[in-house]
Motif scaffolding. Structure first.
Motif, mmCIF file in Angstrom:
data_model
loop_
_atom_site.group_PDB
_atom_site.id
_atom_site.type_symbol
_atom_site.label_atom_id
_atom_site.label_comp_id
_atom_site.label_asym_id
_atom_site.label_seq_id
_atom_site.Cartn_x
_atom_site.Cartn_y
_atom_site.Cartn_z
ATOM 1 N N UNK A 173 9.608 0.594 13.354
ATOM 2 C CA UNK A 173 9.594 -0.549 12.290
ATOM 3 C C UNK A 173 8.456 -0.322 11.143
ATOM 4 N N UNK A 174 8.899 -0.181 9.540
ATOM 5 C CA UNK A 174 8.418 -0.640 8.737
ATOM 6 C C UNK A 174 7.746 -1.732 8.074
ATOM 7 N N UNK A 175 6.494 -1.966 7.451
ATOM 8 C CA UNK A 175 6.616 -3.919 7.216
ATOM 9 C C UNK A 175 5.330 -3.377 5.753
ATOM 10 N N UNK A 176 6.285 -4.207 4.848
ATOM 11 C CA UNK A 176 5.408 -3.655 3.471
ATOM 12 C C UNK A 176 4.998 -5.163 3.067
ATOM 13 N N UNK A 225 -6.089 3.488 6.124
ATOM 14 C CA UNK A 225 -4.577 4.238 6.844
ATOM 15 C C UNK A 225 -3.922 3.777 6.120
ATOM 16 N N UNK A 226 -3.715 2.903 6.057
ATOM 17 C CA UNK A 226 -2.207 1.315 5.796
ATOM 18 C C UNK A 226 -2.222 1.357 4.139
ATOM 19 N N UNK A 227 -2.858 1.702 3.398
ATOM 20 C CA UNK A 227 -3.326 1.550 2.255
ATOM 21 C C UNK A 227 -2.348 2.838 1.019
ATOM 22 N N UNK A 228 -1.743 2.232 0.638
ATOM 23 C CA UNK A 228 -0.407 3.071 -0.180
ATOM 24 C C UNK A 228 -0.829 3.385 -1.295
ATOM 25 N N UNK A 229 -1.376 3.874 -2.311
ATOM 26 C CA UNK A 229 -1.411 4.012 -4.042
ATOM 27 C C UNK A 229 -0.123 5.203 -4.688
ATOM 28 N N UNK A 242 0.272 -2.443 1.283
ATOM 29 C CA UNK A 242 -0.328 -1.808 2.556
ATOM 30 C C UNK A 242 1.888 -2.180 2.863
ATOM 31 N N UNK A 243 1.787 -0.793 3.697
ATOM 32 C CA UNK A 243 2.391 -0.671 4.496
ATOM 33 C C UNK A 243 2.088 0.220 5.696
#
Length: 502
Positions: A173-176, A225-229, A242-243
């Motif tokens: 799963x991918x949760x944003x 590690x879960x924070x996408x820039x 956060x993804x």
């Protein structure tokens, strides 16, 4: 062996995540992630979502689709030409409010059938609504008399996401969500730690899923590690989200090499996608919106802004001089710009161009300006010229006093960036749904256009392909774009997940 994963998109909005995931193909041309079901409750976003599901029924969109988004045929005409494909799109999409009993009753049989038919397993993507977690939303909620976070159902909509995980037991799963979820609390307890615990145990035991970091980070923060820039991954926008990527533990046992998203060597900028688009004029919201009235109003705006700069002494003399030059250019201009353009243009950045552009597109959709009050035109003119000179937007304290809006707390620091230009040379700031309310945070960098961004320009910053049509009125379109996950980022996450799953 080519594998296809039935993919369920929850809280789908206009379909940003699904666009990226569904674009990934195996060597034989089949989709790696086949969208089996997309769920969204807001009518205009759902209309956009269903139209895109229709487009996915074809290897390439039919000519009738391009005629529709150009306004040459109606939606009903389009449907009549391709009834089977439209029926498939109807089957693939559901307008339901997740978390309600009615939605559960309608969805669960569908989900159970998808689970039974998915030979290679399912994947769940999506992000519960973020209003209750965002810093802006929380500040707004604190101003509501009697507001109780524990009673706000939006804090717990993620539980519906987890309920569906338990029902499907997907391979991944991918949760944003917004970064604000990291610090959001209810009853003194951090929401995010609870979310992580619930996700890990979504398969029925405490260690059903492993949460993998999507990025390698030197930041020592617990959840870095879960924070996408987004700007690190070729998106022309500084969007931080956060993804969470979760993989079922029996699948994890077969993964020998853990990978992460690879940052790009350089950042894409506003100019990468907006430079070269046909220039447009702003509209006038309080007086008759004619080209002549606009020219007169904007010349007046530049002159007022120049005078305001001079009245503040030498601090803004360079800005004042350039404003005067622009006022004269507007006087000398013979042809006045239009408010709308359908001219299809290329994209300066070849990599982004290959994703955004469509050689078959005959009319660029959703590219029409909004109207502005005359008082704001002078502020836009000042801000855009200031940015042209200094490569940044002016802060509130740098505005000439005569241009300051009549806000009692203008000098409080809360409005430091109230008027923000999206400068050419850097990624834009985060495109949010607030763009639907006014354009003050999204001023176009070309002073001569004296306006905020259009829906299409915002969509390009979000990396929606130019042939992606947004339904609804302009306000609804802006909300859809601002709430979405950038499709090109979703594509990169899909590629990473596909490589992990083998």
């Amino acid at each position: 062996m080519n594998r296809t994963f039935k993919t369920i998109d929850l809280f789908a909005g206009p379909g940003g995540l699904a666009e990226g995931f569904s674009s990934l193909r195996s060597k034989d041309g089949s989709r790696v992630f086949e969208i089996a079901l997309s769920v969204e409750k807001e009518p205009s976003a759902f209309s956009t979502l269903r139209l895109r599901a229709f487009v996915r029924q074809f290897e390439t969109p039919p000519d009738a689709y391009y005629r529709y988004i150009a306004g040459k045929i109606s939606r009903s005409d389009l449907i009549c030409q391709y009834p089977a494909e439209w029926a498939a799109a109807e089957h693939e999409t559901a307008m339901l409010e997740l978390g309600t009993g009615d939605a559960q009753a309608a969805l669960d049989p569908r989900l159970d059938k998808i689970r039974r038919e998915a030979s290679h397993g399912t994947v769940v993507i999506g992000g519960p609504p973020c209003q209750a977690y965002s810093l802006v939303g929380r500040a707004r909620n604190r101003g509501i008399e009697g507001y109780d976070p524990a009673g706000d159902h939006r804090h717990f909509l993620y539980r519906e996401y987890i309920r569906i995980l338990r029902l499907l037991e997907p391979v991944a799963f991918v949760m944003e969500n917004v970064k604000g979820i990291l610090s959001s609390k209810v009853g003194g307890e951090g929401i995010f730690d609870r979310v992580l615990c619930d996700l890990r145990s979504a398969g029925g035991s405490s260690d059903s899923y492993t949460l993998l970091p999507l990025v390698s980070s030197s930041d020592k923060g617990r959840h870095s590690g879960h924070i996408i820039r987004c700007e690190d991954f070729g998106i022309p926008q500084t969007r931080h989200r956060v993804i969470l990527l979760g993989i079922r533990n029996d699948v994890m046992a077969n993964i020998s090499l853990r990978r992460t998203l690879q940052p790009f060597s350089s950042q894409s900028t506003v100019a990468s996608v907006l430079d070269g688009m046909p220039p447009l004029r702003s509209g006038l919201s309080k007086v008759e919106d004619t080209a002549e009235n606009w020219q007169s109003a904007v010349i007046d705006a530049f002159e007022k802004a120049a005078l305001a700069c001079r009245s503040d002494g030498s601090r803004q003399i360079e800005v004042a001089s350039k404003l005067a030059v622009y006022a004269q250019k507007l006087r000398d201009r013979g042809e006045i710009l239009a408010r709308k353009s359908e001219t299809v243009t290329s994209v300066r950045d070849d990599r982004l161009g290959s994703w955004l552009c469509d050689a078959r597109l005959t009319a660029l959709p959703n590219h029409e300006t909004r109207g502005h009050m005359e008082a704001d035109l002078a502020r836009y003119a000042f801000a855009a010229v200031f940015c042209e000179i200094y490569d940044r937007s002016p802060k509130a304290e740098e505005f000439p006093r005569k241009l300051a809006p009549a806000h009692s707390n203008w000098d409080s620091g809360k409005f430091a960036d109230r008027f923000r230009v999206q400068g050419w040379k850097a990624p834009s700031t985060t495109v949010t749904s607030h763009i639907s309310k006014d354009g003050h945070y999204f001023i176009h960098p070309d002073p001569m256009q004296c306006r905020s961004l259009t829906v299409r320009e915002a969509a390009r910053l979000q990396t929606f392909p130019d042939n992606y049509f947004f339904e609804g009125n302009r306000t609804q379109q802006f909300v859809q774009v601002g709430n979405a996950v950038p499709p090109l980022l979703a594509r990169q996450i899909a590629e990473l997940l596909a490589s992990l799953l083998g």
